[in-house]
Motif scaffolding. Structure first.
Motif, PDB file in Angstrom:
ATOM      1  N   GLU A   1      22.209  43.846  72.429  1.00  0.00           N
ATOM      2  CA  GLU A   1      21.110  43.387  71.574  1.00  0.00           C
ATOM      3  C   GLU A   1      21.568  42.436  70.464  1.00  0.00           C
ATOM      4  O   GLU A   1      20.749  41.970  69.673  1.00  0.00           O
ATOM      5  CB  GLU A   1      20.421  44.595  70.915  1.00  0.00           C
ATOM      6  N   PHE A   2      22.869  42.136  70.387  1.00  0.00           N
ATOM      7  CA  PHE A   2      23.364  41.409  69.213  1.00  0.00           C
ATOM      8  C   PHE A   2      22.718  40.037  69.070  1.00  0.00           C
ATOM      9  O   PHE A   2      22.417  39.599  67.945  1.00  0.00           O
ATOM     10  CB  PHE A   2      24.896  41.277  69.273  1.00  0.00           C
ATOM     11  N   ALA A   3      22.477  39.318  70.186  1.00  0.00           N
ATOM     12  CA  ALA A   3      21.922  37.966  70.113  1.00  0.00           C
ATOM     13  C   ALA A   3      20.508  37.991  69.537  1.00  0.00           C
ATOM     14  O   ALA A   3      20.175  37.217  68.626  1.00  0.00           O
ATOM     15  CB  ALA A   3      21.937  37.317  71.490  1.00  0.00           C
ATOM     16  N   ALA A   4      19.668  38.875  70.064  1.00  0.00           N
ATOM     17  CA  ALA A   4      18.291  38.976  69.576  1.00  0.00           C
ATOM     18  C   ALA A   4      18.245  39.436  68.130  1.00  0.00           C
ATOM     19  O   ALA A   4      17.419  38.972  67.342  1.00  0.00           O
ATOM     20  CB  ALA A   4      17.498  39.937  70.467  1.00  0.00           C
ATOM     21  N   ALA A   5      19.150  40.334  67.759  1.00  0.00           N
ATOM     22  CA  ALA A   5      19.166  40.849  66.390  1.00  0.00           C
ATOM     23  C   ALA A   5      19.583  39.771  65.394  1.00  0.00           C
ATOM     24  O   ALA A   5      19.013  39.657  64.305  1.00  0.00           O
ATOM     25  CB  ALA A   5      20.106  42.051  66.291  1.00  0.00           C
ATOM     26  N   LEU A   6      20.570  38.953  65.768  1.00  0.00           N
ATOM     27  CA  LEU A   6      20.983  37.850  64.897  1.00  0.00           C
ATOM     28  C   LEU A   6      19.872  36.820  64.765  1.00  0.00           C
ATOM     29  O   LEU A   6      19.567  36.345  63.668  1.00  0.00           O
ATOM     30  CB  LEU A   6      22.252  37.192  65.448  1.00  0.00           C
ATOM     31  N   GLU A   7      19.261  36.481  65.884  1.00  0.00           N
ATOM     32  CA  GLU A   7      18.185  35.491  65.869  1.00  0.00           C
ATOM     33  C   GLU A   7      16.991  35.993  65.060  1.00  0.00           C
ATOM     34  O   GLU A   7      16.305  35.218  64.386  1.00  0.00           O
ATOM     35  CB  GLU A   7      17.747  35.175  67.305  1.00  0.00           C
TER      36      GLU A   7
ATOM     37  N   VAL B   1      29.176  32.916  73.591  1.00  0.00           N
ATOM     38  CA  VAL B   1      29.340  31.906  72.537  1.00  0.00           C
ATOM     39  C   VAL B   1      28.091  31.062  72.322  1.00  0.00           C
ATOM     40  O   VAL B   1      27.968  30.398  71.283  1.00  0.00           O
ATOM     41  CB  VAL B   1      30.550  30.995  72.818  1.00  0.00           C
ATOM     42  N   THR B   2      27.169  31.067  73.269  1.00  0.00           N
ATOM     43  CA  THR B   2      25.920  30.332  73.056  1.00  0.00           C
ATOM     44  C   THR B   2      24.960  31.086  72.142  1.00  0.00           C
ATOM     45  O   THR B   2      23.929  30.544  71.749  1.00  0.00           O
ATOM     46  CB  THR B   2      25.217  30.068  74.405  1.00  0.00           C
ATOM     47  N   HIS B   3      25.300  32.318  71.804  1.00  0.00           N
ATOM     48  CA  HIS B   3      24.402  33.152  71.001  1.00  0.00           C
ATOM     49  C   HIS B   3      24.843  33.314  69.548  1.00  0.00           C
ATOM     50  O   HIS B   3      24.150  33.952  68.762  1.00  0.00           O
ATOM     51  CB  HIS B   3      24.275  34.533  71.636  1.00  0.00           C
ATOM     52  N   GLY B   4      26.002  32.777  69.183  1.00  0.00           N
ATOM     53  CA  GLY B   4      26.452  32.931  67.815  1.00  0.00           C
ATOM     54  C   GLY B   4      27.801  32.291  67.582  1.00  0.00           C
ATOM     55  O   GLY B   4      28.480  31.872  68.531  1.00  0.00           O
ATOM     56  N   TYR B   5      28.188  32.211  66.316  1.00  0.00           N
ATOM     57  CA  TYR B   5      29.503  31.705  65.936  1.00  0.00           C
ATOM     58  C   TYR B   5      30.488  32.856  65.876  1.00  0.00           C
ATOM     59  O   TYR B   5      30.251  33.847  65.190  1.00  0.00           O
ATOM     60  CB  TYR B   5      29.440  31.043  64.562  1.00  0.00           C
ATOM     61  N   PHE B   6      31.595  32.718  66.591  1.00  0.00           N
ATOM     62  CA  PHE B   6      32.634  33.731  66.539  1.00  0.00           C
ATOM     63  C   PHE B   6      33.609  33.414  65.415  1.00  0.00           C
ATOM     64  O   PHE B   6      34.035  32.274  65.251  1.00  0.00           O
ATOM     65  CB  PHE B   6      33.373  33.812  67.873  1.00  0.00           C
TER      66      PHE B   6
ATOM     67  N   ILE C   1      30.792  38.171  65.093  1.00  0.00           N
ATOM     68  CA  ILE C   1      29.915  37.076  65.476  1.00  0.00           C
ATOM     69  C   ILE C   1      28.762  36.946  64.479  1.00  0.00           C
ATOM     70  O   ILE C   1      28.140  37.928  64.087  1.00  0.00           O
ATOM     71  CB  ILE C   1      29.394  37.274  66.924  1.00  0.00           C
ATOM     72  N   ALA C   2      28.537  35.686  64.051  1.00  0.00           N
ATOM     73  CA  ALA C   2      27.502  35.379  63.070  1.00  0.00           C
ATOM     74  C   ALA C   2      26.429  34.495  63.698  1.00  0.00           C
ATOM     75  O   ALA C   2      26.614  33.926  64.778  1.00  0.00           O
ATOM     76  CB  ALA C   2      28.110  34.685  61.854  1.00  0.00           C
ATOM     77  N   LYS C   3      25.325  34.346  63.000  1.00  0.00           N
ATOM     78  CA  LYS C   3      24.179  33.605  63.515  1.00  0.00           C
ATOM     79  C   LYS C   3      24.491  32.128  63.682  1.00  0.00           C
ATOM     80  O   LYS C   3      25.167  31.517  62.858  1.00  0.00           O
ATOM     81  CB  LYS C   3      22.991  33.781  62.556  1.00  0.00           C
TER      82      LYS C   3
ATOM     83  N   LEU D   1      30.406  31.221  57.840  1.00  0.00           N
ATOM     84  CA  LEU D   1      31.492  31.397  58.800  1.00  0.00           C
ATOM     85  C   LEU D   1      32.831  31.023  58.158  1.00  0.00           C
ATOM     86  O   LEU D   1      33.830  31.726  58.338  1.00  0.00           O
ATOM     87  CB  LEU D   1      31.239  30.551  60.044  1.00  0.00           C
ATOM     88  N   TRP D   2      32.859  29.927  57.410  1.00  0.00           N
ATOM     89  CA  TRP D   2      34.096  29.520  56.736  1.00  0.00           C
ATOM     90  C   TRP D   2      34.541  30.584  55.740  1.00  0.00           C
ATOM     91  O   TRP D   2      35.737  30.838  55.580  1.00  0.00           O
ATOM     92  CB  TRP D   2      33.884  28.182  56.023  1.00  0.00           C
ATOM     93  N   LEU D   3      33.588  31.199  55.074  1.00  0.00           N
ATOM     94  CA  LEU D   3      33.870  32.253  54.110  1.00  0.00           C
ATOM     95  C   LEU D   3      34.602  33.411  54.795  1.00  0.00           C
ATOM     96  O   LEU D   3      35.624  33.908  54.309  1.00  0.00           O
ATOM     97  CB  LEU D   3      32.556  32.736  53.510  1.00  0.00           C
ATOM     98  N   ILE D   4      34.065  33.845  55.926  1.00  0.00           N
ATOM     99  CA  ILE D   4      34.650  34.973  56.662  1.00  0.00           C
ATOM    100  C   ILE D   4      35.991  34.585  57.272  1.00  0.00           C
ATOM    101  O   ILE D   4      36.967  35.349  57.209  1.00  0.00           O
ATOM    102  CB  ILE D   4      33.679  35.478  57.744  1.00  0.00           C
ATOM    103  N   ASP D   5      36.065  33.396  57.876  1.00  0.00           N
ATOM    104  CA  ASP D   5      37.316  32.946  58.498  1.00  0.00           C
ATOM    105  C   ASP D   5      38.454  32.888  57.475  1.00  0.00           C
ATOM    106  O   ASP D   5      39.576  33.318  57.752  1.00  0.00           O
ATOM    107  CB  ASP D   5      37.131  31.569  59.127  1.00  0.00           C
TER     108      ASP D   5
END
Length: 295
Positions: free
Chosen positions: A99-105, A123-128, A242-244, A252-256
């Motif tokens: 469910e992660f893709a739908a939950a992020l979206e 990878v089409t569903h979020g930024y790793f 994985i982020a939205k 994403l840069w913050l987490i990376d």
């Protein structure tokens, strides 16, 4: 005042009122649209909170059924990231991994805070995020089954059944590498443990699972499952959160940046040691300042 002049001024006033109303409506519409398009980074900076979605994967992440308290590797990792960024970590919602893709979206949380393998199907569903470790997947079978020892190609046969989870990594590995084999598919809600049980109970012959899941299962069920001897794993994957997907990538840069800091300061190595996760389960990420190893 002549009637025609009065009509003229009334007309002008009406036009002005209409323009003002339209301008006010347009402003509110733009404001509403901007609110809807607020980036994850902007929301996190405003609320000082990162909302984590998660799924159980002991000891990577566990949830006490009585207290609801979350613990494990990812809990400690995210709390350390939050401490460094002066942000609160909120463990918002437990979901099935599928469910992660739908939950992020749907903006139910900001990031799925349990590591996943960054494979094309996802990878089409979020930024790793940057991987903080790597994990191997191997072929496993019943403890007394020696048919595939040192010969993984023997799995690719019509009389062999592979236990997989529909739409997940296990299914992708089976379909791409062993197209002749039959598949026994279960849902993501049933989980990896059930996929393994399908092998130990004789419903299937082989399952492809990661070394952490295999280690935990064999610790709880000694003598039931064995890794098929082979000169290579089925796959090696960087494990990331994985982020939205969105244009503003500052979150994403913050987490990376935080993950790289925790890798370079040795926090991740100490964390994996704390939970007794050795290199037989997670492959540690090499530090960028370490000299290259000659092949």
């Amino acid at each position: 005042m002549p009637k025609t002049t009065l009509s003229f001024y009334l007309h002008i006033i009406a036009v002005v009122l209409i323009v003002l109303l339209v301008t006010n409506w347009a402003g509110k519409s733009v404001e509403s649209t901007n609110e809807q398009k607020t980036s994850v980074f902007a929301r996190v900076m405003k609320t000082k909170t990162i909302r984590c979605g998660y799924g159980a994967w002991p000891p990577i992440l566990s949830k006490d059924p009585n207290t609801g308290k979350v613990s494990g590797v990812m809990y400690d990792l995210m709390e350390e990231i939050g401490k460094g960024l002066n942000l609160k970590i909120e463990w918002t919602e437990e979901i099935a991994w599928s469910e992660f893709a739908a939950a992020l979206e749907g903006d139910r949380f900001d990031m799925f805070c349990v590591p996943m393998a960054a494979v094309p199907q996802r990878v089409t569903h979020g930024y790793f995020t940057a991987p903080f470790a790597f994990i191997e997947s191997y072929a496993y079978t019943r403890a007394d089954d020696k048919r595939f020892d040192n010969n993984l190609d023997a799995i690719n046969a019509e009389n062999v059944t592979i236990s997989v989870i529909e739409g997940e990594l296990t299914s992708a590995l089976a379909r791409s590498g062993f197209p002749k084999a039959k598949l026994l598919e279960i849902t993501a809600q049933q989980g990896l443990v059930q996929a393994v049980l399908n092998v130990t109970s004789g419903k299937a012959d082989v399952v492809f699972i990661d070394t952490v899941t295999a280690h935990e299962f064999m610790k709880s069920n000694p003598g039931k499952l064995r890794k098929i001897p082979a000169d290579h794993p089925i796959g090696v994957f960087g494990i990331s959160m994985i982020a939205k997907l969105e244009q503003d990538q500052r979150f994403l840069w913050l987490i990376d940046s935080s993950i790289r800091h925790l890798l370079n300061t040795g926090f991740v190595d100490r964390l994996l040691k704390k939970y007794d996760i050795g290199t037989d389960q997670f492959l540690h990420t090499a530090k960028p300042y370490q000299p290259a190893v000659n092949p």
